[in-house]
Design a protein around this motif. Structure first.
Motif, short mmCIF file in Angstrom:
data_model
loop_
_atom_site.label_atom_id
_atom_site.label_comp_id
_atom_site.label_asym_id
_atom_site.label_seq_id
_atom_site.Cartn_x
_atom_site.Cartn_y
_atom_site.Cartn_z
N GLN A 16 -80.15 28.43 -7.63
CA GLN A 16 -81.16 28.47 -6.58
C GLN A 16 -80.53 28.30 -5.19
O GLN A 16 -81.19 28.57 -4.18
CB GLN A 16 -82.20 27.36 -6.78
CG GLN A 16 -83.01 27.53 -8.05
CD GLN A 16 -84.00 26.40 -8.25
OE1 GLN A 16 -85.16 26.52 -7.88
NE2 GLN A 16 -83.52 25.30 -8.79
N LEU A 17 -79.28 27.85 -5.14
CA LEU A 17 -78.61 27.59 -3.86
C LEU A 17 -78.16 28.89 -3.20
O LEU A 17 -77.50 29.71 -3.84
CB LEU A 17 -77.40 26.68 -4.07
CG LEU A 17 -77.67 25.31 -4.68
CD1 LEU A 17 -76.35 24.59 -4.97
CD2 LEU A 17 -78.55 24.48 -3.76
N PRO A 18 -78.48 29.08 -1.91
CA PRO A 18 -78.06 30.31 -1.22
C PRO A 18 -76.57 30.58 -1.30
O PRO A 18 -76.16 31.73 -1.52
CB PRO A 18 -78.52 30.08 0.22
CG PRO A 18 -79.69 29.15 0.09
CD PRO A 18 -79.33 28.24 -1.05
N ALA A 19 -75.73 29.57 -1.16
CA ALA A 19 -74.28 29.78 -1.20
C ALA A 19 -73.83 30.27 -2.58
O ALA A 19 -72.95 31.12 -2.69
CB ALA A 19 -73.54 28.49 -0.84
N VAL A 20 -74.45 29.75 -3.64
CA VAL A 20 -74.10 30.17 -5.00
C VAL A 20 -74.58 31.61 -5.22
O VAL A 20 -73.87 32.42 -5.82
CB VAL A 20 -74.68 29.21 -6.04
CG1 VAL A 20 -74.51 29.75 -7.46
CG2 VAL A 20 -74.03 27.83 -5.91
N GLN A 21 -75.75 31.94 -4.72
CA GLN A 21 -76.26 33.31 -4.86
C GLN A 21 -75.35 34.30 -4.14
O GLN A 21 -75.01 35.35 -4.69
CB GLN A 21 -77.69 33.40 -4.31
CG GLN A 21 -78.69 32.66 -5.16
CD GLN A 21 -80.08 32.70 -4.57
OE1 GLN A 21 -80.37 33.45 -3.62
NE2 GLN A 21 -80.97 31.89 -5.10
N GLN A 22 -74.94 33.97 -2.93
CA GLN A 22 -74.05 34.86 -2.17
C GLN A 22 -72.73 35.05 -2.90
O GLN A 22 -72.23 36.18 -3.02
CB GLN A 22 -73.80 34.32 -0.76
CG GLN A 22 -74.96 34.52 0.18
CD GLN A 22 -75.13 35.95 0.66
OE1 GLN A 22 -74.55 36.89 0.15
NE2 GLN A 22 -75.97 36.12 1.65
N ALA A 23 -72.16 33.95 -3.40
CA ALA A 23 -70.87 34.03 -4.08
C ALA A 23 -70.97 34.76 -5.42
O ALA A 23 -70.04 35.47 -5.80
CB ALA A 23 -70.31 32.62 -4.29
N THR A 24 -72.08 34.59 -6.13
CA THR A 24 -72.23 35.16 -7.46
C THR A 24 -72.74 36.59 -7.44
O THR A 24 -72.26 37.44 -8.19
CB THR A 24 -73.18 34.28 -8.31
OG1 THR A 24 -72.68 32.93 -8.30
CG2 THR A 24 -73.28 34.77 -9.74
N PHE A 25 -73.72 36.86 -6.57
CA PHE A 25 -74.39 38.17 -6.57
C PHE A 25 -74.14 39.00 -5.31
O PHE A 25 -74.52 40.16 -5.27
CB PHE A 25 -75.91 37.97 -6.73
CG PHE A 25 -76.28 37.10 -7.89
CD1 PHE A 25 -76.05 37.52 -9.19
CD2 PHE A 25 -76.86 35.86 -7.69
CE1 PHE A 25 -76.40 36.71 -10.27
CE2 PHE A 25 -77.22 35.05 -8.76
CZ PHE A 25 -76.98 35.47 -10.05
N GLY A 26 -73.58 38.38 -4.27
CA GLY A 26 -73.36 39.09 -3.02
C GLY A 26 -74.63 39.31 -2.22
O GLY A 26 -74.66 40.12 -1.30
N ARG A 27 -75.68 38.59 -2.56
CA ARG A 27 -76.96 38.70 -1.84
C ARG A 27 -77.79 37.45 -2.14
O ARG A 27 -77.51 36.71 -3.07
CB ARG A 27 -77.74 39.94 -2.26
CG ARG A 27 -78.31 39.88 -3.68
CD ARG A 27 -79.08 41.15 -4.06
NE ARG A 27 -79.69 41.06 -5.38
CZ ARG A 27 -80.96 40.76 -5.61
NH1 ARG A 27 -81.79 40.52 -4.60
NH2 ARG A 27 -81.43 40.71 -6.85
N LEU A 28 -78.82 37.26 -1.31
CA LEU A 28 -79.79 36.20 -1.58
C LEU A 28 -80.88 36.78 -2.46
O LEU A 28 -81.36 37.88 -2.23
CB LEU A 28 -80.39 35.66 -0.28
CG LEU A 28 -79.42 34.93 0.63
CD1 LEU A 28 -80.13 34.46 1.90
CD2 LEU A 28 -78.77 33.75 -0.09
N LEU A 29 -81.27 36.03 -3.48
CA LEU A 29 -82.28 36.48 -4.43
C LEU A 29 -83.69 36.16 -3.94
O LEU A 29 -83.89 35.17 -3.22
CB LEU A 29 -82.06 35.81 -5.79
CG LEU A 29 -80.70 36.00 -6.43
CD1 LEU A 29 -80.65 35.27 -7.77
CD2 LEU A 29 -80.36 37.46 -6.60
#
Length: 117
Positions: A16-29
């Motif tokens: 759910q964390l924006p930084a984890v989303q950016q690092a994992t998916f390259g975008r905010l979910l």
């Protein structure tokens, strides 16, 4: 060409964390609140230095079935692509396994739970 966002992923923790989303998916979910019933949330120590660096946390939440329908874990359900689901699998450590579960809303989604055995 980007995959259609036809997968559902329920997160109660660091995804759910924006930084984890950016690092994992390259975008905010984009997601909406939902809950997982019949599960209890605890914490697990993460040994993988990459995951700790990405999340900024050495302890992550983890859930396991409790058998009590009154137990509830709040979180967010996200629409993601099949490729992103594979990226989420890479992010999660061995203590977790991905299962399909029914959420409080009645929607079914993938969720990472405590690995059995």
């Amino acid at each position: 060409m980007t995959d259609a966002y036809d997968q559902r992923l329920f997160s109660y923790g660091t995804l759910q964390l924006p930084a984890v989303q950016q690092a994992t998916f390259g975008r905010l979910l984009q997601g909406r609140a939902d809950a997982l019933t019949g599960f209890r949330r605890t914490m697990v120590r993460i040994e993988d230095p990459q995951v700790v660096a990405t999340s900024g946390e050495a302890y992550h939440p983890i859930v396991e079935a409790s058998g009590d329908p009154h137990d509830r874990v709040d979180g967010t359900v996200f629409a993601i692509s099949a490729a992103e689901l594979a990226q989420a699998d890479e992010y999660e450590v061995d203590e977790y396994e991905r299962v399909l579960a029914e959420l409080a809303s009645g929607q079914r989604a993938w969720v990472y739970v405590k690995r059995r055995g």
